[in-house]
Design a protein around this motif. Sequence first.
Motif, PDB file in Angstrom:
ATOM      1  N   PHE A  33      34.588  30.470 -12.976  1.00 32.35           N
ATOM      2  CA  PHE A  33      34.003  31.613 -13.672  1.00 32.35           C
ATOM      3  C   PHE A  33      32.794  31.165 -14.479  1.00 32.35           C
ATOM      4  CE2 PHE A  33      33.807  34.704 -17.174  1.00 32.35           C
ATOM      5  CZ  PHE A  33      33.941  35.909 -16.504  1.00 32.35           C
ATOM      6  N   SER A  34      32.911  30.039 -15.171  1.00 35.13           N
ATOM      7  CA  SER A  34      31.785  29.517 -15.954  1.00 35.13           C
ATOM      8  C   SER A  34      30.683  28.969 -15.055  1.00 35.13           C
ATOM      9  CB  SER A  34      32.274  28.417 -16.903  1.00 35.13           C
ATOM     10  OG  SER A  34      33.030  28.963 -17.953  1.00 35.13           O
ATOM     11  N   ARG A  35      31.078  28.283 -14.005  1.00 33.57           N
ATOM     12  CA  ARG A  35      30.072  27.696 -13.116  1.00 33.57           C
ATOM     13  C   ARG A  35      29.262  28.768 -12.397  1.00 33.57           C
ATOM     14  NH1 ARG A  35      33.950  22.807 -11.594  1.00 33.57           N
ATOM     15  NH2 ARG A  35      32.867  21.176 -12.771  1.00 33.57           N
ATOM     16  N   SER A  36      29.798  29.988 -12.339  1.00 26.60           N
ATOM     17  CA  SER A  36      29.049  31.078 -11.713  1.00 26.60           C
ATOM     18  C   SER A  36      27.932  31.586 -12.624  1.00 26.60           C
ATOM     19  CB  SER A  36      29.995  32.233 -11.374  1.00 26.60           C
ATOM     20  OG  SER A  36      30.453  32.882 -12.550  1.00 26.60           O
ATOM     21  N   GLY A  37      27.849  31.037 -13.827  1.00 23.02           N
ATOM     22  CA  GLY A  37      26.801  31.431 -14.764  1.00 23.02           C
ATOM     23  C   GLY A  37      27.285  32.290 -15.912  1.00 23.02           C
ATOM     24  N   LYS A  38      28.567  32.634 -15.907  1.00 23.73           N
ATOM     25  CA  LYS A  38      29.129  33.465 -16.972  1.00 23.73           C
ATOM     26  C   LYS A  38      29.683  32.583 -18.083  1.00 23.73           C
ATOM     27  CE  LYS A  38      30.349  36.944 -13.523  1.00 23.73           C
ATOM     28  NZ  LYS A  38      31.442  37.649 -12.817  1.00 23.73           N
ATOM     29  N   ARG A  39      30.015  33.229 -19.210  1.00 25.05           N
ATOM     30  CA  ARG A  39      30.670  32.541 -20.322  1.00 25.05           C
ATOM     31  C   ARG A  39      29.893  31.320 -20.807  1.00 25.05           C
ATOM     32  NH1 ARG A  39      36.966  32.259 -20.971  1.00 25.05           N
ATOM     33  NH2 ARG A  39      37.173  30.945 -22.786  1.00 25.05           N
ATOM     34  N   GLY A  40      28.572  31.336 -20.649  1.00 31.07           N
ATOM     35  CA  GLY A  40      27.759  30.216 -21.090  1.00 31.07           C
ATOM     36  C   GLY A  40      27.446  29.224 -19.998  1.00 31.07           C
ATOM     37  N   GLY A  41      28.180  29.295 -18.875  1.00 33.51           N
ATOM     38  CA  GLY A  41      27.861  28.463 -17.722  1.00 33.51           C
ATOM     39  C   GLY A  41      28.147  26.989 -17.890  1.00 33.51           C
ATOM     40  N   ILE A  42      29.033  26.624 -18.820  1.00 35.85           N
ATOM     41  CA  ILE A  42      29.294  25.219 -19.107  1.00 35.85           C
ATOM     42  C   ILE A  42      30.727  24.854 -18.712  1.00 35.85           C
ATOM     43  CG2 ILE A  42      29.598  23.540 -20.984  1.00 35.85           C
ATOM     44  CD1 ILE A  42      26.700  24.061 -20.375  1.00 35.85           C
ATOM     45  N   VAL A  43      30.877  23.687 -18.085  1.00 36.83           N
ATOM     46  CA  VAL A  43      32.191  23.099 -17.860  1.00 36.83           C
ATOM     47  C   VAL A  43      32.127  21.679 -18.417  1.00 36.83           C
ATOM     48  CG1 VAL A  43      33.920  22.379 -16.169  1.00 36.83           C
ATOM     49  CG2 VAL A  43      32.653  24.505 -15.826  1.00 36.83           C
ATOM     50  N   ARG A  44      32.741  21.463 -19.562  1.00 36.44           N
ATOM     51  CA  ARG A  44      32.633  20.187 -20.265  1.00 36.44           C
ATOM     52  C   ARG A  44      33.612  19.141 -19.741  1.00 36.44           C
ATOM     53  NH1 ARG A  44      33.432  23.971 -24.112  1.00 36.44           N
ATOM     54  NH2 ARG A  44      31.575  24.782 -25.137  1.00 36.44           N
ATOM     55  N   ARG A  45      34.696  19.616 -19.163  1.00 40.07           N
ATOM     56  CA  ARG A  45      35.740  18.726 -18.665  1.00 40.07           C
ATOM     57  C   ARG A  45      36.230  19.304 -17.352  1.00 40.07           C
ATOM     58  NH1 ARG A  45      38.565  18.914 -23.066  1.00 40.07           N
ATOM     59  NH2 ARG A  45      40.138  20.356 -22.289  1.00 40.07           N
TER      60      ARG A  45
END
Length: 367
Positions: A241-253
């Motif tokens: 969901f984040s990698r799709s550009g939503k929720r800030g687009g960040i995956v820290r771990r």
Amino acid sequence: MSAVETVTQVSQTLSALNLRGGDQEQKTEPYPYANLLPHFSPEQYPPLTPFKHEDPGFRALKHADPHAFLKNATNVVELTPNLGTEVHGVNLAALDGEGRDQLALEVARRGLMVFRGQHEFIDRGPDSYLEWGRHFGRLHIHPTSGHPKDYPQVHLVYKDAKSSYNFEREDSITSTVWHSDVSYELQPPGLTTFFLLSQPTTGGDTLFTSQISTLKKLSPSFVAFLRTLSAVHSGVEQAQFSRSGKRGGIVRREPVEHVHPLVRRHPVTGEEALYVNRQFTTRIVGLKREESETILKFLYDHVDKSADLQARVKWQPGTVVLWDNRVTAHSAIVDYGKSNERRHGARITPQAERPIPALEGLELPSL
């Protein structure tokens, strides 16, 4: 008065009004919690490592009066028979170590506690939040959510007229998604603290349900079967969901998946609780796909429909809510979008033990 004079006078009046409006806009006070707005650092974190968790509720069991932290309360009301207590007159910011231990035990017993009038606690800021949370366990850093700059341990939920950093599914007919926070971790959270820094005029409530009570509603023979089962909890969808550009687009771990028992036992109270949730549980280990989907759908529907086991928290300024993530599930209510008002919340999320199977000796496979 001529037509030209009339037009001139109207123009001058509108100009004066615009000037006053501009002055008013300039005098608008800055947002007092601007330092706690979502920040999305690109910093990467290594996988979490196991640790030994010592629940502070155990210490409270030895106290002569485990309810002593409530002695100054002006009003204590049980929200429902099965879940939730609302407290007025107790200042969380003033609780010492023993008081916090007692609080942990009471949250474990009641599942949910709502404290009103906690402006001092909220306004103390992020350093105080971290000190508070560390009393209850190792602080979790969320892999995808926003956090205040330099404080990755403070998880934020945020929505306003222009942006949303919540985990929302726009293709669903409902915003209700029952879940237990980050249950995909090997050691998911225990006592959790949450409060709103800004809230809509109406709406934006939070629903809670007792997973102890949802389990007790089931027939003994079915519970006995569920106690033999374990399920996969996955963080993959949230990361995608984040990698799709939503929720800030960040995956820290990098996302993880872990296997937990379907029925877990609370280490302090000994209570057994259903431990599956629609957001993160993906399949039951060892069952055929259709079998797993049928049982999980039944359990999700049971949680959704059991209004007699639920409590609804209506937010007020200065409200701090604590719940035991091991024995409750919750859902935000996103019904305020058309108001364009801000809803800005902060969560302090200490991790607890790896879920203890209710069935002694149940093996939990690694993935």
